[in-house]
Design a protein around this motif. Structure first.
Motif, PDB file in Angstrom:
ATOM      1  N   PHE A  41       9.810  19.172  18.433  1.00 27.10           N
ATOM      2  CA  PHE A  41       8.399  18.899  18.711  1.00 27.10           C
ATOM      3  C   PHE A  41       7.489  20.089  18.352  1.00 27.10           C
ATOM      4  O   PHE A  41       6.272  19.956  18.409  1.00 27.10           O
ATOM      5  CB  PHE A  41       8.223  18.508  20.191  1.00 27.10           C
ATOM      6  N   ASP A  42       8.100  21.214  18.010  1.00 29.19           N
ATOM      7  CA  ASP A  42       7.309  22.369  17.555  1.00 29.19           C
ATOM      8  C   ASP A  42       7.078  22.172  16.058  1.00 29.19           C
ATOM      9  O   ASP A  42       7.762  22.739  15.223  1.00 29.19           O
ATOM     10  CB  ASP A  42       8.092  23.662  17.837  1.00 29.19           C
ATOM     11  N   ARG A  43       6.096  21.350  15.742  1.00 33.70           N
ATOM     12  CA  ARG A  43       5.950  20.853  14.376  1.00 33.70           C
ATOM     13  C   ARG A  43       5.662  21.958  13.374  1.00 33.70           C
ATOM     14  O   ARG A  43       6.043  21.854  12.215  1.00 33.70           O
ATOM     15  CB  ARG A  43       4.863  19.772  14.298  1.00 33.70           C
ATOM     16  N   ASN A  44       4.937  23.015  13.786  1.00 36.77           N
ATOM     17  CA  ASN A  44       4.648  24.087  12.832  1.00 36.77           C
ATOM     18  C   ASN A  44       5.559  25.302  13.033  1.00 36.77           C
ATOM     19  O   ASN A  44       5.329  26.364  12.465  1.00 36.77           O
ATOM     20  CB  ASN A  44       3.172  24.490  12.892  1.00 36.77           C
ATOM     21  N   ARG A  45       6.601  25.118  13.849  1.00 41.44           N
ATOM     22  CA  ARG A  45       7.648  26.140  13.991  1.00 41.44           C
ATOM     23  C   ARG A  45       7.130  27.522  14.366  1.00 41.44           C
ATOM     24  O   ARG A  45       7.561  28.528  13.793  1.00 41.44           O
ATOM     25  CB  ARG A  45       8.449  26.254  12.673  1.00 41.44           C
ATOM     26  N   ASP A  46       6.183  27.557  15.304  1.00 39.33           N
ATOM     27  CA  ASP A  46       5.705  28.874  15.737  1.00 39.33           C
ATOM     28  C   ASP A  46       6.194  29.215  17.142  1.00 39.33           C
ATOM     29  O   ASP A  46       5.763  30.205  17.730  1.00 39.33           O
ATOM     30  CB  ASP A  46       4.168  28.963  15.658  1.00 39.33           C
ATOM     31  N   GLY A  47       7.090  28.376  17.675  1.00 38.34           N
ATOM     32  CA  GLY A  47       7.692  28.699  18.971  1.00 38.34           C
ATOM     33  C   GLY A  47       6.964  28.110  20.164  1.00 38.34           C
ATOM     34  O   GLY A  47       7.431  28.212  21.292  1.00 38.34           O
ATOM     35  N   ILE A  48       5.804  27.508  19.913  1.00 37.61           N
ATOM     36  CA  ILE A  48       5.013  26.945  21.014  1.00 37.61           C
ATOM     37  C   ILE A  48       4.700  25.481  20.699  1.00 37.61           C
ATOM     38  O   ILE A  48       4.357  25.152  19.567  1.00 37.61           O
ATOM     39  CB  ILE A  48       3.698  27.726  21.192  1.00 37.61           C
ATOM     40  N   ILE A  49       4.855  24.631  21.703  1.00 39.26           N
ATOM     41  CA  ILE A  49       4.568  23.206  21.502  1.00 39.26           C
ATOM     42  C   ILE A  49       3.262  22.871  22.209  1.00 39.26           C
ATOM     43  O   ILE A  49       3.205  22.812  23.448  1.00 39.26           O
ATOM     44  CB  ILE A  49       5.707  22.328  22.069  1.00 39.26           C
ATOM     45  N   TYR A  50       2.213  22.692  21.423  1.00 39.46           N
ATOM     46  CA  TYR A  50       0.924  22.273  21.982  1.00 39.46           C
ATOM     47  C   TYR A  50       0.895  20.747  22.099  1.00 39.46           C
ATOM     48  O   TYR A  50       1.675  20.062  21.425  1.00 39.46           O
ATOM     49  CB  TYR A  50      -0.221  22.784  21.091  1.00 39.46           C
ATOM     50  N   SER A  52      -0.921  18.511  20.839  1.00 40.26           N
ATOM     51  CA  SER A  52      -1.063  17.778  19.567  1.00 40.26           C
ATOM     52  C   SER A  52       0.296  17.634  18.873  1.00 40.26           C
ATOM     53  O   SER A  52       0.559  16.645  18.192  1.00 40.26           O
ATOM     54  CB  SER A  52      -2.040  18.506  18.647  1.00 40.26           C
ATOM     55  N   GLU A  53       1.170  18.631  19.076  1.00 42.93           N
ATOM     56  CA  GLU A  53       2.489  18.572  18.433  1.00 42.93           C
ATOM     57  C   GLU A  53       3.419  17.596  19.145  1.00 42.93           C
ATOM     58  O   GLU A  53       4.199  16.894  18.510  1.00 42.93           O
ATOM     59  CB  GLU A  53       3.101  19.969  18.406  1.00 42.93           C
ATOM     60  N   THR A  54       3.342  17.577  20.467  1.00 42.51           N
ATOM     61  CA  THR A  54       4.151  16.603  21.211  1.00 42.51           C
ATOM     62  C   THR A  54       3.748  15.194  20.771  1.00 42.51           C
ATOM     63  O   THR A  54       4.601  14.334  20.518  1.00 42.51           O
ATOM     64  CB  THR A  54       3.908  16.747  22.733  1.00 42.51           C
TER      65      THR A  54
HETATM   66 CA   LIG Z   1       3.915  24.876  17.426  1.00 44.33          CA
END
Ligand SMILES: [Ca+2]
Ligand code: HEM
Length: 213
Positions: A41-50, A52-54
């Motif tokens: 679910f971390d669509r942009n692979r930055d370590g944080i799931i906002y 919008s990504e969920t």
């Molecule tokens: Ca992310």
């Protein structure tokens, strides 16, 4: 004009650019199975799931607009406060979920297949099917899933029971076969997150197919 060893070895110099592995993306560490589950679910692979990504992740695996929106609110509100590292103060109302500390998001009334560090515990996984797969050894029916959820309930653990219910019922809705069986291999794939990748692939293929028709 000497030929390089790579040429001599069969002309493999034109190697395809491989996608970076999750370990590359997440600071060189191999992810735990629970981190992999969340990292889809971390669509942009930055370590944080906002949120919008969920939402994007839920849509990608086949959830409708309403379910994805409700699921996002539920998941991010519940897991954000638990997974934000102690030294971080996130901006208000952004509800970030941290992949690195996702094990802090564990709740009660679960199967204990993930241990407290987010590792996979094979014995606990086998136990699900030993205890509850009565109709056939390698799958759960609707009723058997209900029986498992009930058996896993911890006393006075409302939040954990709701969490487990939503996780398992959603999984069942998305992945049961035509006869209503939830297969052992599907459940296994939950625990390393590969089930989500599979659902996303299938959804994409179904879309392509519909376009061609
Ligand atoms: Ca992310
Ligand atoms: C369609 C989406 C999802 C489904 C179907 C799903 C399903 C599941 C299932 C079946 C479990 C195992 C629970 C158990 O062993 O009893 C689980 C655990 C977990 N999932 Fe998900 N999940 C989804 C999305 C997410 C997302 C977006 C996150 C967070 C980013 C997340 C975080 C977790 C955590 C922290 C656990 C550990 C719970 C525990 O052991 O206490 N899941 N999930």
């Amino acid at each position: 004009m000497g030929s390089r060893p790579a040429d001599a070895a069969g002309g493999q110099q034109q190697q395809q650019a491989e996608e970076p592995s999750m370990a590359d993306v997440y600071g060189g560490h191999e992810l735990t199975p629970l981190q992999k589950h969340a990292a889809f679910f971390d669509r942009n692979r930055d370590g944080i799931i906002y949120p919008s990504e969920t939402y994007q992740g839920l849509r990608a695996i086949g959830c409708g607009v309403v379910l994805s929106a409700a699921g996002t609110v539920f998941i991010n509100v519940f897991l954000s406060s638990k997974t934000v590292p102690a030294n971080v103060k996130p901006p208000a109302f952004k509800f970030p979920i941290y992949v690195k500390t996702i094990q802090q998001g564990k709740h009660g009334s679960d199967t204990d297949v993930y241990d407290t560090q987010g590792r996979f515990v094979p014995e606990k996984f086998e136990e699900i099917f030993k205890k509850h797969a009565h109709t056939r050894p390698d799958a759960l029916t609707d009723k058997e899933l209900g029986e498992m959820l009930k058996a896993n309930r911890d006393p006075k653990d409302f939040a954990g029971r709701v969490g487990a219910f939503v996780e398992w019922r959603l999984l069942y809705a998305l992945c049961k076969d035509k006869e209503g069986f939830l297969h052992k291999e599907t459940v296994k794939a939950v625990y390393d997150g590969s089930v989500f990748e599979k659902l996303e692939r299938e959804k994409k293929e179904a879309k392509e197919f519909a376009k061609k028709k």
